[in-house]
Structures are given as structure tokens and as C-alpha cells.
Design an enzyme around this catalytic site. Structure first.
Site, PDB file in Angstrom:
ATOM      1  NE  ARG A  27      39.194  51.423  -2.565  1.00 50.17           N
ATOM      2  CZ  ARG A  27      39.684  51.000  -1.416  1.00 50.17           C
ATOM      3  NH1 ARG A  27      40.930  51.248  -1.108  1.00 50.17           N
ATOM      4  NH2 ARG A  27      38.947  50.342  -0.567  1.00 50.17           N
ATOM      5  CG  ASN A  98      34.374  49.857  -0.999  1.00 48.57           C
ATOM      6  OD1 ASN A  98      34.183  48.823  -1.638  1.00 48.57           O
ATOM      7  ND2 ASN A  98      35.447  50.040  -0.238  1.00 48.57           N
ATOM      8  N   GLY A  99      31.322  48.170  -0.808  1.00 45.72           N
ATOM      9  CA  GLY A  99      30.951  47.075   0.093  1.00 45.72           C
ATOM     10  C   GLY A  99      29.773  46.306  -0.464  1.00 45.72           C
ATOM     11  CE  LYS A 482      51.215  38.451 -10.248  1.00 46.87           C
ATOM     12  NZ  LYS A 482      51.397  38.451  -8.817  1.00 46.87           N
ATOM     13  CD  GLU A 485      47.252  38.946 -10.973  1.00 54.70           C
ATOM     14  OE1 GLU A 485      48.339  38.874 -10.392  1.00 54.70           O
ATOM     15  OE2 GLU A 485      46.240  39.447 -10.453  1.00 54.70           O
TER      16      GLU A 485
HETATM   17  C1  AGP Z   1      48.199  39.650  -6.991  1.00 54.74           C
HETATM   18  O1  AGP Z   1      48.788  39.753  -8.236  1.00 54.74           O
HETATM   19  C2  AGP Z   1      46.758  39.785  -6.949  1.00 54.74           C
HETATM   20  N1  AGP Z   1      46.298  40.895  -7.663  1.00 54.74           N
HETATM   21  C3  AGP Z   1      46.048  39.426  -5.658  1.00 54.74           C
HETATM   22  O2  AGP Z   1      46.144  38.038  -5.549  1.00 54.74           O
HETATM   23  C4  AGP Z   1      46.486  40.055  -4.317  1.00 54.74           C
HETATM   24  O3  AGP Z   1      47.744  39.595  -3.956  1.00 54.74           O
HETATM   25  C5  AGP Z   1      45.437  39.712  -3.233  1.00 54.74           C
HETATM   26  O4  AGP Z   1      44.216  40.272  -3.598  1.00 54.74           O
HETATM   27  C6  AGP Z   1      45.826  40.171  -1.854  1.00 54.74           C
HETATM   28  O5  AGP Z   1      45.977  41.544  -1.783  1.00 54.74           O
HETATM   29  P1  AGP Z   1      46.704  42.224  -0.563  1.00 54.74           P
HETATM   30  O6  AGP Z   1      48.134  41.789  -0.604  1.00 54.74           O
HETATM   31  O7  AGP Z   1      46.558  43.698  -0.788  1.00 54.74           O
HETATM   32  O8  AGP Z   1      46.033  41.749   0.675  1.00 54.74           O
END
Ligand code: AGP
Length: 606
Positions: A27, A98-99, A482, A485
Site C-alpha cells: 500500500r 491513511n487518506g 506495464k 510503471e
Molecule cells: C496496474 O499495473 C497498476 N498498478 C494500476 O493501474 C491498477 O490497475 C489500478 O490502480 C487499479 O487498481 P485496482 O484494480 O486494485 O482497482
């Protein structure tokens, strides 16, 4: 999207807090910290970077205390350093958060006026001082109710107090929070995963609720401070393996697991005996649904786009898609005959959850396609279609993407059949092909060496493009996401036919361009578009499927051939080389593959 943990126990808690924080690192991982309460004093330790740094920088064995809170941070307000790391503490109160507190500037002004001194640049620190201030004139419960009402924005909080030797307060608005029950100890955590090694008995807080956790009892309150009862859920014992096994990274493991996760997904939804698809307990009559709206973020949004192509191909339903952060603020025309589908691996993504919440408030039909079935999005949707992938730990989504598109494809096929829009023979044929898909994925995974060899060209380039048409366009977007990132190389995904309207200007001698051109209906058109980039000096990596027909194109730099299946299923196979390309590029650069910079697995802030 930070991770928080709290433990109130009869024994020392620092070790268990550290272990839980390691689980929560998906997270956020730019700093970490712990505060425990011992001998009437709050002891705080914080470090920039990973939990590992915290362990290396401090002798945590000496951090005594039977009660404590911990945090892993993904910075929103203030740079990631040890000062801005949580917990934030005054002499009397310590908080993990968190937030985002949206009115922190105003509150800070008010608190400075009252003589409070601030150490960090974070929004969280106002909570510490606000509680301290409210405690001057109110009893604890009243002070907490008052403080929570004064905060605007989103939060999951863990709070301990110098003068309350076994109390942790948890509070939730917008950001997820769970309470766990153990033997002679109780817990607070951002999710059940962080608590799993300690308990499988969980209660989830809803928005506005807060709780008092002591080692031998937990009490829940609504936003007005009125005591409420809440259900304890018993989570299914999870057979999933959270270890990397022989793999160097979770991502590598998760890529290789895909034949198995797809097999599991297919087994859940396909009735082998009748060669039919089962979607049990679908709560609506088929003619109640005239259109579909798919909503997600990042990779999940790409799954939505993929699904749009399939739904449009197989049904006559109206299909729209949206990025959750856009949908939630758009002036939506809600329609009773629309099915709203929310796609999310974690089921906790703040924007996707807010979009769902909006639909629920407008009494829409809502359906979740999620991996984590205990998540907020799953719990608050009318209907859930799990993707059955098992935990995905790598921040870059791989097996969850294939899991999401599998479920969405299955759904499009089933709706087509129920609406009598597909001939029975074709339906049967497509199910047969689907059952064969895991085997084809397994064979496509063997392309490993070829892709590894190609990957360094992408690292050395200034930027790259991923092109595809039709069913391959969402996969081009996903391939580019991909690569960027993981290897921090600029990468753009584009519909191949759109290049001539601008992006072609970016093509220069030697620029790597991935062209997805399987032998489907779009093949010839894509090959023509490919020629346009070849003619301008691009180094084209063509990804197609095996075929007897020769490719009528010269000057391609490299070619990769995936296995062959029907056109609908080719996107699954095309995804594999792109996942591996991103993986190997990052590996060669020595980057942190499972935790790329600036990102987090579960994005629980707006
Ligand atoms: C994917 O490789 C990413 N890390 C990211 O785009 C991710 O898919 C997005 O944050 C959505 O997450 P979720 O599927 O848990 O909602």
C-alpha cells in the site's frame, strides 16, 4: 493509500506490528513507523524507505509496550522522509492515518492560533493536535466524535493515548479499515490480509464509524458516538501462498501462475458437463438490462475497454466505459436498465469505490468484478463476480488483468447466449476454445528467452509506442502501462490507425515500436499502419499469432509469434509477451520490480 496497523495485547507488540507492516507494504513504502505505549510514555520510531530500514535503524527488540500502532506511507502531503513518516504524536496522542484531510490548512491555522506546534509538512499532524485540543474540554468519546466531524476528506485512523494504557481507537471515512479478534489481543488493520497471520475473525468498519479496541473487548460507534453492534465475519482459510517460492519477484511468479489462475477461473464459471456458462444468483432478469457501463482505473480500466469490444461483438447491448476518477464527477444520466460493472483487483481503489457509491445512492444495478472478495467494492455491490486469482502482490497487475478479462469475456458470452444473439453452435465452440486457453498461455509463456533478448532495446530508448487495432488496442494500452510503471521508460499505447493524426511525428530513427497484429479481422489494416512507422525509421517488434501464411512486410526488426486460437481469445495471448517485456526491461535496469517508484498496489486516495 498508506497501510495502518494497531495491536492491543497482553504481550509486547512491536514484532507483530513489524510483520504486519511488511504485509502492508503493497500500500505504500516510502517511509514506515511505529509508536508503542510503555511506562506511561509514547515511544515513536520512524524511518524513510522500507520497513526493513526501520528494522536496521532501530533496535526494535527494545521497543517495549503491549499496545502500539504502525504505518507504511505513500506520500500525499510532504516529501517522503522520517519527519513526515507516521505515526505523528504529541505528548499525549499518537496517530496513524491513511487518506487525505482536505481542510488541513484551515485546521492548522486554527490550531497554531491555539498554541500547537507542528513538526511535519503532513495533513495528518492536524488530527493529533485537534484531538489534543478537543480533549481539553471534552471526555474522550465526545472529543473523538467532535474531531471526526471537524475533519473533511478521507481517513482510516489508528490512535493511541498516553493516559489510556490499553486503548486503540480506529475510525473510518472513505479509507478501508478492519478490526480483528485474537486470543487476549485485538487488532486494527487497513485490510484483512495484514491481520491474516493473527486472526481470521474480522469486522469491517463502515464510513463514519469508529471503534474502541482493548485487548479483551471491542466497541463500535456510529458517527454520532452511539454504540452499535457489528457482525464478526469468519474469513475462509486461505490456501494461497504469499511467498515468492523460487521466483526472484512476485511479478515473475504471478506471470507464470496465469495458466493455473485462468484454469481456476474457468472451472468456477464453466459447467464442463453441459458445456455451458454458469453465473449463479445473477439478481436481475435478462431483459431488465439494456446497456452496460464498465468503470475502473489503470489496468482495470483497460479490462473495461477490452470488455467493451467483446460485449459489442457478441451482443447488441449498448456498452460504455469510463475511468472511475472521471465518472465520479461527471453529470451522469443514470438509467435503471443499465448494469454498472466495477472492475478492481483490490476492491479498495478510492475512485472506483466512489463511483460505485454514487451508483448505489442512485439505486442503480451494481456488479463488482474483483479479486479480493472481502473488499469494500465487493461488499457494497449488488452482485459480485470474483476473478479467483489468489493474492496479487506485485504492484504491476498481471494475473489480475487476465482474470478480469476472463470473467468479463465469460459474462459477454453468457449474456449473448441468454439474449439469443449467438448461435448455439458458436457458443459451444467458443466455450471449447476457452477451456483450451490455459494450455495456450502455458505455451506462450515459453517465449521467455526471445523476449528477454529484445528487452534491452526498450531500456535504451527515449520512448516507445505500442500499437494495435480492435481487440488488440486495449492490450497495446496495457503493454505501454506495464513498461512505463516498471522500467520508467516513456511508453504510449495508441490505436494503430490513429498514428497518422499526430503521434507519427514522434517516430524517429531507431525508436522501438511494438505492433500487435494478430491474424484477425484487423490484420491487414494494422500491417499497413505498421508500414507507416517502419518507413519513418521505427524499430518494429511485431507480435502476431502463429499462422501458415507468411507476413507480407519487410524491415521488421523482430517478430514474436504467440499461439493461435479464435479472434476473441487472442488478446489473452498477446498480453503475455508484453508482461515479460516490461519485467525484463526493469530487471536489466535493476529496478524494484514488485514495488516501482511512486506507486502503490492499492490506491485508496483520490
Ligand atoms: C496496474 O499495473 C497498476 N498498478 C494500476 O493501474 C491498477 O490497475 C489500478 O490502480 C487499479 O487498481 P485496482 O484494480 O486494485 O482497482
Amino acid at each position: 493509500m498508506c497501510g495502518i496497523i494497531g495491536i492491543s495485547s497482553h504481550k509486547s507488540v512491536s514484532n507483530s506490528i513489524i510483520n504486519s507492516l511488511k504485509k502492508l507494504e503493497y500500500r505504500g513504502y516510502d517511509s514506515a513507523g511505529i509508536a508503542t505505549l510503555a511506562d506511561g510514555l509514547i515511544n515513536e520510531v520512524k524511518s524513510e524507505g522500507r520497513v526493513e530500514n526501520l528494522e536496521n535503524n532501530f533496535d526494535l527488540k527494545n521497543l517495549s509496550g503491549n499496545i502500539g500502532i504502525g504505518h507504511v506511507r505513500w506520500a500525499t502531503h510532504g516529501v517522503p522522509n522520517s519527519v513526515n513518516a507516521h505515526p505523528h504524536s504529541s505528548e499525549n496522542v499518537s496517530v496513524v492515518h491513511n487518506g487525505i484531510i482536505e481542510n488541513s490548512t484551515l485546521l492548522k491555522k486554527y490550531l497554531l492560533g491555539k498554541g500547537h506546534k507542528f513538526k511535519s509538512q503532513t495533513d495528518t499532524e492536524v488530527i493529533v493536535h485537534l484531538i489534543t485540543e478537543n480533549l481539553k474540554s471534552s471526555e474522550l468519546q465526545e472529543a473523538i466524535t467532535k474531531t471526526l466531524k471537524q475533519l473533511h476528506g478521507s481517513f482510516a485512523l489508528g490512535i493511541i493515548f498516553k493516559d489510556m494504557p490499553d486503548l486503540i481507537i480506529g475510525a473510518r471515512r472513505g479509507s478501508p479499515l478492519a478490526v480483528g479478534y485474537g486470543p487476549n489481543e485485538n487488532y486494527l488493520g487497513s485490510d484483512s490480509y495484514a491481520l491474516k497471520s493473527m486472526t481470521n475473525k474480522i469486522t469491517y468498519l463502515e464510513d463514519g464509524e469508529f471503534c474502541f479496541i482493548k485487548k479483551d473487548q471491542v466497541n463500535f460507534f456510529n458517527e454520532d458516538g452511539i454504540k452499535i453492534n457489528k457482525k464478526v465475519l469468519e474469513l475462509s482459510s486461505d490456501q494461497q501462498n504469499y511467498d515468492k517460492g523460487d521466483f526472484k519477484h512476485f511479478m515473475a511468479k504471478e506471470i507464470e501462475e496465469q495458466p493455473q489462475t485462468l484454469k481456476t477461473g474457468i472451472k468456477e464459471y464453466v459447467d464442463n458437463i453441459n458445456n455451458d456458462i454458469n453465473i449463479y444468483n445473477f439478481p436481475w432478469k435478462i431483459d431488465e438490462i439494456k446497456s452496460i457501463m464498465l468503470i475502473g482505473c489503470g489496468t482495470a480500466y483497460h479490462s473495461c475497454l477490452m470488455a467493451k469490444y467483446w460485449f459489442e461483438e457478441l451482443t447488441t447491448l449498448d456498452v460504455n466505459i469510463d475511468i472511475a476518477s472521471e465518472f465520479r464527477y461527471r453529470k451522469n444520466r443514470f438509467k435503471n436498465d443499465t448494469l454498472y460493472i466495477f472492475v478492481s483487483q483490490s476492491g479498495e481503489t478510492a475512485d472506483t469505490y466512489a463511483a460505485l457509491d454514487l451508483c448505489n445512492k442512485n439505486n442503480m444495478k451494481t456488479c463488482a468484478v474483483v479479486n479480493v472478495i472481502e473488499s469494500s467494492i465487493a461488499r457494497d455491490s449488488n452482485f459480485v463476480l470474483p476473478i479467483h486469482c489468489g493474492p496479487e502482490i506485485g504492484v504491476a497487475s498481471t494475473k489480475a488483468f487476465l482474470g478480469q478479462i476472463l470473467v468479463l469475456y465469460i459474462m459477454s458470452l453468457k449474456l449473448s447466449s441468454l439474449r439469443k444473439e449467438i448461435k448455439d453452435k458458436d457458443y459451444q465452440e467458443k466455450i471449447k476454445d476457452l477451456k483450451n486457453l490455459p494450455k495456450l498461455i502455458e505455451q506462450t509463456l515459453l517465449l521467455d528467452n526471445d523476449i528477454q533478448a529484445i528487452s534491452s532495446t526498450f531500456n535504451e530508448a527515449k520512448g516507445s509506442m505500442f500499437l494495435g487495432r480492435g481487440f488488440s488496442f486495449p492490450i497495446a494500452l496495457e503493454g505501454a502501462l506495464k513498461l512505463k510503471e516498471l522500467s520508467y521508460v516513456h511508453a504510449e499505447g495508441y490505436p494503430a490507425g490513429e498514428m497518422k493524426h499526430g503521434p507519427l511525428a514522434l517516430i524517429e530513427e531507431g525508436m522501438p515500436v511494438v505492433v500487435l497484429a494478430p491474424r484477425d479481422n484487423y490484420y491487414k489494416k494494422t500491417i499497413s499502419n505498421m508500414q507507416e512507422v517502419v518507413a519513418r525509421g521505427a524499430k518494429v517488434l511485431l507480435i502476431t499469432n502463429k499462422s501458415k501464411d507468411e507476413i507480407v512486410s519487410e524491415n521488421i526488426w523482430e517478430k514474436i509469434e504467440v499461439e493461435t486460437t479464435n479472434d476473441d481469445l487472442l488478446p489473452f495471448l498477446l498480453t503475455i509477451p508484453l508482461q515479460k517485456l516490461a519485467y525484463y526491461s526493469a530487471l536489466k535496469k535493476g529496478y524494484d520490480i514488485d514495488k516501482p517508484r511512486n506507486l502503490a498496489k492499492s490506491v485508496t486516495v483520490e
